[in-house]
Design a protein around this motif. Sequence first.
Motif, PDB file in Angstrom:
ATOM      1  N   GLN A 197       0.827  -1.206   0.000  1.00  0.00           N
ATOM      2  CA  GLN A 197       0.000   0.000   0.000  1.00  0.00           C
ATOM      3  C   GLN A 197       0.864   1.258   0.000  1.00  0.00           C
ATOM      4  OE1 GLN A 197      -3.012  -0.013   2.997  1.00  0.00           O
ATOM      5  NE2 GLN A 197      -3.533   2.139   2.737  1.00  0.00           N
ATOM      6  N   LYS A 198       1.932   1.273   0.794  1.00  0.00           N
ATOM      7  CA  LYS A 198       2.806   2.447   0.831  1.00  0.00           C
ATOM      8  C   LYS A 198       3.512   2.640  -0.508  1.00  0.00           C
ATOM      9  CE  LYS A 198       3.675   2.213   5.821  1.00  0.00           C
ATOM     10  NZ  LYS A 198       4.697   1.978   6.883  1.00  0.00           N
ATOM     11  N   LEU A 199       3.998   1.548  -1.088  1.00  0.00           N
ATOM     12  CA  LEU A 199       4.644   1.654  -2.398  1.00  0.00           C
ATOM     13  C   LEU A 199       3.660   2.135  -3.456  1.00  0.00           C
ATOM     14  CD1 LEU A 199       6.801  -1.614  -2.433  1.00  0.00           C
ATOM     15  CD2 LEU A 199       7.639   0.718  -2.192  1.00  0.00           C
ATOM     16  N   TYR A 200       2.450   1.606  -3.416  1.00  0.00           N
ATOM     17  CA  TYR A 200       1.435   2.011  -4.397  1.00  0.00           C
ATOM     18  C   TYR A 200       1.133   3.503  -4.268  1.00  0.00           C
ATOM     19  CZ  TYR A 200      -2.800   1.719  -7.231  1.00  0.00           C
ATOM     20  OH  TYR A 200      -3.742   1.904  -8.218  1.00  0.00           O
ATOM     21  N   ASP A 201       0.988   3.978  -3.036  1.00  0.00           N
ATOM     22  CA  ASP A 201       0.699   5.408  -2.829  1.00  0.00           C
ATOM     23  C   ASP A 201       1.830   6.283  -3.343  1.00  0.00           C
ATOM     24  OD1 ASP A 201      -1.688   4.741  -1.668  1.00  0.00           O
ATOM     25  OD2 ASP A 201      -0.924   4.799   0.391  1.00  0.00           O
ATOM     26  N   ILE A 202       3.066   5.875  -3.108  1.00  0.00           N
ATOM     27  CA  ILE A 202       4.213   6.667  -3.575  1.00  0.00           C
ATOM     28  C   ILE A 202       4.242   6.716  -5.102  1.00  0.00           C
ATOM     29  CG2 ILE A 202       6.735   6.737  -3.679  1.00  0.00           C
ATOM     30  CD1 ILE A 202       6.752   5.540  -0.848  1.00  0.00           C
ATOM     31  N   LEU A 203       4.079   5.555  -5.734  1.00  0.00           N
ATOM     32  CA  LEU A 203       4.114   5.507  -7.195  1.00  0.00           C
ATOM     33  C   LEU A 203       2.938   6.265  -7.805  1.00  0.00           C
ATOM     34  CD1 LEU A 203       5.176   1.791  -7.771  1.00  0.00           C
ATOM     35  CD2 LEU A 203       6.602   3.831  -7.901  1.00  0.00           C
ATOM     36  N   GLU A 204       1.770   6.163  -7.181  1.00  0.00           N
ATOM     37  CA  GLU A 204       0.603   6.872  -7.698  1.00  0.00           C
ATOM     38  C   GLU A 204       0.777   8.384  -7.572  1.00  0.00           C
ATOM     39  OE1 GLU A 204      -3.022   7.395  -9.494  1.00  0.00           O
ATOM     40  OE2 GLU A 204      -1.838   5.563  -9.289  1.00  0.00           O
ATOM     41  N   LYS A 205       1.339   8.826  -6.457  1.00  0.00           N
ATOM     42  CA  LYS A 205       1.596  10.255  -6.276  1.00  0.00           C
ATOM     43  C   LYS A 205       2.595  10.764  -7.315  1.00  0.00           C
ATOM     44  CE  LYS A 205       3.566  13.563  -3.011  1.00  0.00           C
ATOM     45  NZ  LYS A 205       4.247  13.732  -1.702  1.00  0.00           N
ATOM     46  N   ASN A 206       3.673  10.020  -7.527  1.00  0.00           N
ATOM     47  CA  ASN A 206       4.654  10.425  -8.532  1.00  0.00           C
ATOM     48  C   ASN A 206       4.051  10.434  -9.928  1.00  0.00           C
ATOM     49  OD1 ASN A 206       6.603  10.680  -6.562  1.00  0.00           O
ATOM     50  ND2 ASN A 206       7.486   8.658  -6.906  1.00  0.00           N
ATOM     51  N   LYS A 207       3.175   9.475 -10.192  1.00  0.00           N
ATOM     52  CA  LYS A 207       2.534   9.429 -11.504  1.00  0.00           C
ATOM     53  C   LYS A 207       1.635  10.641 -11.718  1.00  0.00           C
ATOM     54  CE  LYS A 207      -0.893   6.825 -14.111  1.00  0.00           C
ATOM     55  NZ  LYS A 207      -1.827   5.689 -14.097  1.00  0.00           N
ATOM     56  N   ARG A 208       0.850  11.017 -10.702  1.00  0.00           N
ATOM     57  CA  ARG A 208      -0.030  12.181 -10.835  1.00  0.00           C
ATOM     58  C   ARG A 208       0.775  13.456 -11.055  1.00  0.00           C
ATOM     59  NH1 ARG A 208      -2.888   9.924  -6.350  1.00  0.00           N
ATOM     60  NH2 ARG A 208      -1.999  11.545  -5.008  1.00  0.00           N
ATOM     61  N   GLU A 209       1.882  13.594 -10.344  1.00  0.00           N
ATOM     62  CA  GLU A 209       2.731  14.769 -10.546  1.00  0.00           C
ATOM     63  C   GLU A 209       3.292  14.805 -11.969  1.00  0.00           C
ATOM     64  OE1 GLU A 209       5.712  14.568  -7.570  1.00  0.00           O
ATOM     65  OE2 GLU A 209       4.385  15.204  -5.922  1.00  0.00           O
ATOM     66  N   ALA A 210       3.658  13.633 -12.486  1.00  0.00           N
ATOM     67  CA  ALA A 210       4.194  13.577 -13.847  1.00  0.00           C
ATOM     68  C   ALA A 210       3.115  13.914 -14.874  1.00  0.00           C
ATOM     69  CB  ALA A 210       4.786  12.197 -14.123  1.00  0.00           C
ATOM     70  N   ILE A 211       1.887  13.438 -14.646  1.00  0.00           N
ATOM     71  CA  ILE A 211       0.796  13.754 -15.575  1.00  0.00           C
ATOM     72  C   ILE A 211       0.501  15.243 -15.556  1.00  0.00           C
ATOM     73  CG2 ILE A 211      -1.667  13.410 -15.992  1.00  0.00           C
ATOM     74  CD1 ILE A 211      -1.340  10.564 -15.021  1.00  0.00           C
ATOM     75  N   LYS A 212       0.562  15.835 -14.371  1.00  0.00           N
ATOM     76  CA  LYS A 212       0.390  17.292 -14.284  1.00  0.00           C
ATOM     77  C   LYS A 212       1.491  18.016 -15.042  1.00  0.00           C
ATOM     78  CE  LYS A 212      -0.087  21.069 -10.950  1.00  0.00           C
ATOM     79  NZ  LYS A 212      -0.127  21.433  -9.517  1.00  0.00           N
ATOM     80  N   GLU A 213       2.712  17.520 -14.925  1.00  0.00           N
ATOM     81  CA  GLU A 213       3.832  18.129 -15.655  1.00  0.00           C
ATOM     82  C   GLU A 213       3.635  17.993 -17.155  1.00  0.00           C
ATOM     83  OE1 GLU A 213       7.411  20.199 -15.981  1.00  0.00           O
ATOM     84  OE2 GLU A 213       6.148  19.816 -14.226  1.00  0.00           O
ATOM     85  N   LEU A 214       3.066  16.858 -17.601  1.00  0.00           N
ATOM     86  CA  LEU A 214       2.769  16.691 -19.027  1.00  0.00           C
ATOM     87  C   LEU A 214       1.815  17.781 -19.516  1.00  0.00           C
ATOM     88  CD1 LEU A 214       2.272  12.850 -19.614  1.00  0.00           C
ATOM     89  CD2 LEU A 214       4.004  14.310 -20.636  1.00  0.00           C
ATOM     90  N   GLY A 215       0.782  18.031 -18.718  1.00  0.00           N
ATOM     91  CA  GLY A 215      -0.170  19.068 -19.109  1.00  0.00           C
ATOM     92  C   GLY A 215       0.451  20.444 -19.157  1.00  0.00           C
ATOM     93  N   LEU A 216       1.312  20.748 -18.207  1.00  0.00           N
ATOM     94  CA  LEU A 216       1.975  22.054 -18.196  1.00  0.00           C
ATOM     95  C   LEU A 216       2.897  22.212 -19.400  1.00  0.00           C
ATOM     96  CD1 LEU A 216       2.802  22.352 -14.389  1.00  0.00           C
ATOM     97  CD2 LEU A 216       0.990  23.515 -15.647  1.00  0.00           C
TER      98      LEU A 216
END
Length: 1019
Positions: free
Chosen positions: A657-676
């Motif tokens: 669960q902790k690993l999943y949360d970390i990877l999901e958070k990093n993924k969301r930040e990367a998707i936001k960076e894609l949009g920017l």
Amino acid sequence: MGMISFGTAFIIIAYVVFKFNRDSWDLQCCLLFSITLCLIDPLHSVNSLKTIGISKMYTDIIRGESLIICSFTCIFFGIFRGHTTNVSMFRELHVIIGLSLDIFGSTICGYWCTRVIQIILTDIFSNTLTNVVLCFSLVYMTFYLVEYFGMSGIIALVTVGLNLDSLSFKPRMEFIITKFLIMCSSAYEHLIYGFFGIVVGCGEIKYFRFHSLVFTVILYVTVNFARLLTVIVVSPILKHSSYEYDWRWGVVITWSGIRGVFSLLLAPDIYNFSESKIEAPHMFIFYIQVISLLTTGINSHMMLRSAKTLGLCALSLPRQIAVRNAIQHIQQIIRNTITLYKTEKTLTNVNWDIVEEKADIEYNPILKQTHTVPITHILHGSSEEFATDEVLIEQARLHVAIIQMSSFEKQCNDGILGVEAARILIGATKSYCPIHGKFMSISDVSTYVRDRSWLIKFKNMLTYLEYHKEKILFSIPGDNKFLIFVYRTIISEEFEYATYVVTVMYIFPMIIHIWPIARELNVSALISINYYFMFLYTLESALKILILKRKYFLHNWNNLDFFIIVLGIVDILCLHFVKLKPNNLVLIQFTVVIGYFRIIRFLPIFKVIIPILINMTDVQIKKSLSLMYSITKGYVKSQEDAKLLIRQISGRESVYQKLYDILEKNKREAIKELGLIEHEGRDVVIALKTKQAIRNVIAKALKNLTFLWSRGIIDKHEGIEMNKVLLTKIKALNNFPMAIPPPTPDKYLPNIVWLENKDVLIEFFKRRTRLTYFDYGDIICREGEMSQGIFLIISGMASLHSSSPTFGIEASQRTGRQFKTMYTEYCTSGDVLGELSCLLKREVDYTAICETTLQAFFIPLEDIYEGFDVFWPSLEYKIWLKLALNIVNQYFEQNVAGEDLDFQKCVTSNHAYVETLSSYNEMTLNHVTTKLVILVYGHVIDNKTKESHVAPSIIPKSCEQIQGISDVSKLLLIPTSEPVTSDETSHAMVNTGLRTTKKDYNWKRKEEVEGGHLFRKTY
């Protein structure tokens, strides 16, 4: 570490050789012999470590150290070959020139050789064998040409090797080249050892005395002692660079100082370069060959024994769990295959007991490699039970980094990710991997790129030096008319440009001052001009200080002007003192040196050039946006790949669960960076996406061509010609434009998939859409509000915040990782918001917030339902089909990897279709004609076992009849037979309570439906 190792070993070995050798060797022979023994074989020193699972980081350290020592030694011996053999040669200038050529010239030649090889490896001749032969030929030619021009061929080859990696080669080509080189190097080593053994055997026996054996033992002990001392010296450096380093690694690295053929090849040069020719030159070869054989045998064995004894070969717990899960997965596949084959009519007489016995896997790779405790004890023993979550997460973090690097390499091989982007991502992963507890985020990757980019560094330097004339620093000086006049003068543009003109005018006097003959003819004139310009510089600074006072020194350019004035005053005083004391030689020399410092008076002119350079740099940085977009997209894909595999290495649900949360958070930040990035450079991103789409289409065509070729449908000649045509199109993408202007807003409607680019549909909605604008922070729609329509984003980015997608069921009925407190995704240009909410005519289940200024087309809800009535039932069905395909591609990408789920083909050829099941209705599944049945929305149960299935999930083959539980359930079916057109054949599915076909959609009206959730696209 290489230079420290070489220096330490050279001093110790040279002292021992000079002290204990009883042969008549002069000083130069002793020094050359010591240098030769300092060489570490870059191949044999790490080959044994590779077989026991030692971290590649440490093998890279040893290999890099040996390459540095080999390069330095080859340069040293190259100087001797090209010039005299006397030690006094080191005082001559040509040695410095030779060193410069060896280091810089050889490196440049090796770099250009690498560039040519990379061009060849892009399949320029469309023939793998031709490309490989050309690469080998180019390497040999580079070596001999570099040696011919007096540079170091070894340095050139080392440069080639360091610039080529696995990403430079096509899949399997690296394996072929590596095997060929290993085969050639092995044969070459045996040839060298055999030849020099013959040379030693031809020597006179009288020189082989008992002291020779004693001296050999002393040399062997000295070599290992020097290695131990080197490890002790560099241990603080290694501890600082890697937190994993400890004394155990130091012991293993100590035994890695293996000598090989490199030392043996340089042995004859000791005699050739000696000042006095000795009687027994074969003894040089004898000592070096014996030391080489001793270190190869003893040190290799001790290195392996030390690693195993000290526990460095033991695999970490996440790795053991991953191996166990992989073995269990293979065993399950074998059992399923046997079960499937038992139903084959042609295999009815097979003795399946023997098949199951022979196919049973009992192989234990961990036990075979490490020879430690059995895996069952490791996996189920106390180590897993008592390890804390922090320890397991840290161990799993390293494996996540390995998974990410494998993902980057696979994306590069598949053509999804560029070679340069893949190298940057792999380099960033290796850079952040040694940091304890650090999971690499997209901001870390951006920092890594900025640190490596000379453009960013150059722009930062220019920005620091840029001249900003801030009027706020100038305070209005009261009612004093003179001060007001001075204030208006110094803030004017005319005053600023006048200072530039004065600086430019001084160019001609400066040229005369530097030219000795002209200076002697115009001494008095130059002195007068110097006084005049110093008066102007002083007047400019005095006026600014009069107004700014202490604020004058807050600006760097003002400090430079003040320094120029001080230096000019010193110059004038020196000239005056020279007139008073014309015989003072020191004063004259000092005055001449100060005179040359007048060149800094031209530095203020760069205030005009810097803004131009900044603009030029910004243009180049914007061109690199495509690279950053590719990097970010590759990073997102690696996070998705890691999320699929972390359960195999986590061991505990809490760790997972902790690993999943970390990877999901990093993924969301990367998707936001894609949009920017897309918002910042839409034209660049559009060009990149277009180029990638072309590459994907051609790659699929190449794959189909290979299939047809392998089946004999087309012959070899036709296959080669068609392959050349497709490869030519791929090569043409190198000249693809860097930017493509974005389409106008009215061109975006055809991008809606369910409109199918049909004019009648586009014209219908075009008359009913309106263009809307949102500023940063505006809310497009709010959770809990009734849906007003559909938004098609034209430009900008929006973030969606909600609970996890419900897929038409209550949160209490769901289990697993898909439910979280908040769920955030990002939508950019081309994405559609509100489709599912409009289909179900219910409240919006998310809040959409603008992350940038946003422009979108809005289609009201009434117009959508009018379209449903006009184009019933095809339009509503196509929207459901599009949503179903998106859900399947998001959650079941691995299961449908081989299926052609293109939307248009699913509509026209039934590659996949959607069926509807209402509440309490039943449906019979025909698994003979259906390959996969995927529940994409709603909740159903198995009538036979009463097992519950909630969306998204795959209905198992054992399920023959299902019943709807939610108000409406949607299933995507992928048929097994050849797809046929929808007009000819209806879907092979029987519904006991509700007959559903492609032409007859017995769906409930949208007013009766209460559940649902908008599906949002994942990048």
